[in-house]
Design a protein around this motif. Sequence first.
Motif, PDB file in Angstrom:
ATOM      1  N   ALA A 162      55.258  33.087  50.048  1.00 32.28           N
ATOM      2  CA  ALA A 162      54.248  33.521  51.010  1.00 32.28           C
ATOM      3  C   ALA A 162      54.095  32.539  52.165  1.00 32.28           C
ATOM      4  N   GLY A 163      53.783  33.101  53.335  1.00 30.77           N
ATOM      5  CA  GLY A 163      53.524  32.307  54.533  1.00 30.77           C
ATOM      6  C   GLY A 163      52.513  33.028  55.398  1.00 30.77           C
ATOM      7  N   PRO A 164      52.381  32.648  56.641  1.00 28.13           N
ATOM      8  CA  PRO A 164      51.432  33.304  57.535  1.00 28.13           C
ATOM      9  C   PRO A 164      51.622  34.822  57.561  1.00 28.13           C
ATOM     10  N   GLY A 165      50.511  35.539  57.383  1.00 28.40           N
ATOM     11  CA  GLY A 165      50.553  36.998  57.376  1.00 28.40           C
ATOM     12  C   GLY A 165      50.716  37.598  55.998  1.00 28.40           C
ATOM     13  N   ASP A 166      51.093  36.775  55.022  1.00 31.66           N
ATOM     14  CA  ASP A 166      51.260  37.256  53.652  1.00 31.66           C
ATOM     15  C   ASP A 166      49.986  37.035  52.843  1.00 31.66           C
ATOM     16  N   GLU A 167      49.872  37.747  51.731  1.00 35.74           N
ATOM     17  CA  GLU A 167      48.676  37.671  50.890  1.00 35.74           C
ATOM     18  C   GLU A 167      49.026  37.305  49.459  1.00 35.74           C
ATOM     19  N   VAL A 168      48.117  36.576  48.819  1.00 37.38           N
ATOM     20  CA  VAL A 168      48.258  36.198  47.409  1.00 37.38           C
ATOM     21  C   VAL A 168      46.971  36.590  46.690  1.00 37.38           C
ATOM     22  N   ILE A 169      47.106  37.368  45.637  1.00 38.10           N
ATOM     23  CA  ILE A 169      45.962  37.893  44.894  1.00 38.10           C
ATOM     24  C   ILE A 169      45.716  37.043  43.641  1.00 38.10           C
ATOM     25  N   PHE A 170      44.457  36.832  43.320  1.00 38.82           N
ATOM     26  CA  PHE A 170      44.086  36.173  42.064  1.00 38.82           C
ATOM     27  C   PHE A 170      42.659  36.579  41.718  1.00 38.82           C
ATOM     28  N   ALA A 171      42.311  36.463  40.441  1.00 36.29           N
ATOM     29  CA  ALA A 171      40.937  36.731  40.020  1.00 36.29           C
ATOM     30  C   ALA A 171      40.050  35.591  40.494  1.00 36.29           C
TER      31      ALA A 171
ATOM     32  N   ILE B 292      43.480  38.223  28.478  1.00 39.84           N
ATOM     33  CA  ILE B 292      43.936  39.596  28.714  1.00 39.84           C
ATOM     34  C   ILE B 292      44.836  39.975  27.547  1.00 39.84           C
ATOM     35  N   HIS B 293      44.579  41.117  26.935  1.00 41.76           N
ATOM     36  CA  HIS B 293      45.364  41.532  25.774  1.00 41.76           C
ATOM     37  C   HIS B 293      46.679  42.195  26.202  1.00 41.76           C
ATOM     38  N   ARG B 294      47.572  42.304  25.248  1.00 43.74           N
ATOM     39  CA  ARG B 294      48.935  42.751  25.536  1.00 43.74           C
ATOM     40  C   ARG B 294      48.984  44.103  26.248  1.00 43.74           C
ATOM     41  N   ALA B 295      48.315  45.118  25.697  1.00 48.23           N
ATOM     42  CA  ALA B 295      48.440  46.471  26.252  1.00 48.23           C
ATOM     43  C   ALA B 295      47.984  46.517  27.702  1.00 48.23           C
TER      44      ALA B 295
ATOM     45  N   PHE C  57      49.372  46.567  33.498  1.00 46.36           N
ATOM     46  CA  PHE C  57      49.232  45.974  34.825  1.00 46.36           C
ATOM     47  C   PHE C  57      50.590  45.598  35.395  1.00 46.36           C
ATOM     48  N   LEU C  58      51.401  44.898  34.604  1.00 44.84           N
ATOM     49  CA  LEU C  58      52.714  44.460  35.081  1.00 44.84           C
ATOM     50  C   LEU C  58      53.596  45.643  35.450  1.00 44.84           C
TER      51      LEU C  58
ATOM     52  N   PRO D  74      40.863  36.895  46.736  1.00 46.64           N
ATOM     53  CA  PRO D  74      40.183  36.754  45.456  1.00 46.64           C
ATOM     54  C   PRO D  74      39.563  38.075  45.015  1.00 46.64           C
ATOM     55  N   VAL D  75      39.730  38.415  43.750  1.00 46.55           N
ATOM     56  CA  VAL D  75      39.169  39.657  43.203  1.00 46.55           C
ATOM     57  C   VAL D  75      38.141  39.278  42.142  1.00 46.55           C
ATOM     58  N   PRO D  76      36.880  39.664  42.309  1.00 43.72           N
ATOM     59  CA  PRO D  76      35.834  39.232  41.374  1.00 43.72           C
ATOM     60  C   PRO D  76      36.133  39.600  39.918  1.00 43.72           C
ATOM     61  N   LEU D  77      35.733  38.716  39.017  1.00 42.85           N
ATOM     62  CA  LEU D  77      35.826  38.993  37.590  1.00 42.85           C
ATOM     63  C   LEU D  77      34.889  40.137  37.221  1.00 42.85           C
ATOM     64  N   THR D  78      35.098  40.704  36.041  1.00 40.36           N
ATOM     65  CA  THR D  78      34.186  41.725  35.535  1.00 40.36           C
ATOM     66  C   THR D  78      32.887  41.068  35.078  1.00 40.36           C
ATOM     67  N   ALA D  79      31.923  41.869  34.699  1.00 41.70           N
ATOM     68  CA  ALA D  79      30.636  41.350  34.220  1.00 41.70           C
ATOM     69  C   ALA D  79      30.793  40.554  32.928  1.00 41.70           C
ATOM     70  N   THR D  80      31.912  40.760  32.231  1.00 35.48           N
ATOM     71  CA  THR D  80      32.171  40.021  30.992  1.00 35.48           C
ATOM     72  C   THR D  80      33.137  38.858  31.207  1.00 35.48           C
ATOM     73  N   GLU D  81      33.272  38.413  32.459  1.00 33.85           N
ATOM     74  CA  GLU D  81      34.040  37.220  32.837  1.00 33.85           C
ATOM     75  C   GLU D  81      35.554  37.391  32.710  1.00 33.85           C
ATOM     76  N   GLU D  82      36.042  38.621  32.715  1.00 32.06           N
ATOM     77  CA  GLU D  82      37.469  38.889  32.537  1.00 32.06           C
ATOM     78  C   GLU D  82      38.126  39.321  33.854  1.00 32.06           C
ATOM     79  N   HIS D  83      39.459  39.249  33.902  1.00 32.95           N
ATOM     80  CA  HIS D  83      40.201  39.772  35.046  1.00 32.95           C
ATOM     81  C   HIS D  83      39.922  41.273  35.180  1.00 32.95           C
ATOM     82  N   ASP D  84      39.626  41.708  36.400  1.00 33.38           N
ATOM     83  CA  ASP D  84      39.493  43.133  36.683  1.00 33.38           C
ATOM     84  C   ASP D  84      40.859  43.606  37.177  1.00 33.38           C
ATOM     85  N   LEU D  85      41.714  43.976  36.239  1.00 29.83           N
ATOM     86  CA  LEU D  85      43.101  44.289  36.582  1.00 29.83           C
ATOM     87  C   LEU D  85      43.218  45.520  37.475  1.00 29.83           C
TER      88      LEU D  85
END
Length: 362
Positions: A102-111, A169-172, A177-178, A131-142
Amino acid sequence: MSGTAAQGPRLRPSLDGIPTYKPGKPAGADAFKLSSNENPYEPLPGVLEAALAAAGSFNRYPDMAVTELTAELAQRFGVPAEHISTGPGSVGVAQSLVCATAGPGDEVIFAWRSFEAYPIIVQVAGATPVPVPLTATEEHDLDAMLAAITPRTRLIFVCNPNNPTGATIHRAELERFLDAVPSDILVVVDEAYREFIRDERVPDGVELYRERPNVCVLRTFSKAYGLAGLRVGFAIAHEEVATALRKTALPFGVSQLAQDAAVASLRAEEALMERVEALVAERTRVLAALAAQGWTAVESQANFVWLRLGERTLDFAALCAASGVIVRPFAGEGVRVSIGEVAGNDLFLAAAEAFRKELLAG
């Protein structure tokens, strides 16, 4: 100068908006440091000796190819040596990953909140953090992370277990997501705390990477292995990504002391697992005690626990400090408390109980 006012060098204006990484506050002689997720144990058998032997030649450059450690890691994880790249801690490798994608103009996503370095290293590269806010239970909002993907997205960080909440994050759900992420976007599964996971529903990122060319796994020797002060981490990724990592890596970034200590640590796995089990047992005890006090804490799978305290966060951290234990506050959000020595954990629990009573009384 010819009459013009002296002017300093021109620096990138974008640096003004980049926060400085805040390490855990150091503890004084009379306090326990539970602010940096460090391993409280001394080096594993043979590790100090290996580092001392390497210190005798630190007038020489280290092995830039990190040959012996790479071979050990390849054998340990059953992957080609060409799929491994090392760096000064997993955060050093993460920075190389951002530079490679990534460089200028590109985006990187994370919780968010997640590892504090993510937005910093993204902005240093000139890219845009998403940045993507966590859920109310402190987990990744995939689902929300998938919705945040745009044509400018180049990389996604997935911290599992998440730092600082300890949620997993559990396997399923991770596989779903992947499978939904476009194949030209690199997904980095950051597993700095992998050794502390006891929930069998949490997948091993290395198994996920094997059939997915756009998945990279980050690991470190800083946490379970107790080499935080030597700075050595690594990535396991398919050859195209691993090669790009080596191109963007800092030359000679992993000292010979760190390389040799990491090799010795891998060869002391039995002693390592005894210590990890002791820390997991302490984590279980601390979480049970917090629940008994009335706290709602995430069932952490890392070597720390998280308490969301909102506007009372700094008050809680101050009480802990006055009680002889240093924790890691995130102002307005909560505190992360590393699992350390039993005595330090007990001081934290006593402070938590006192604060809880104060909250109820108020």
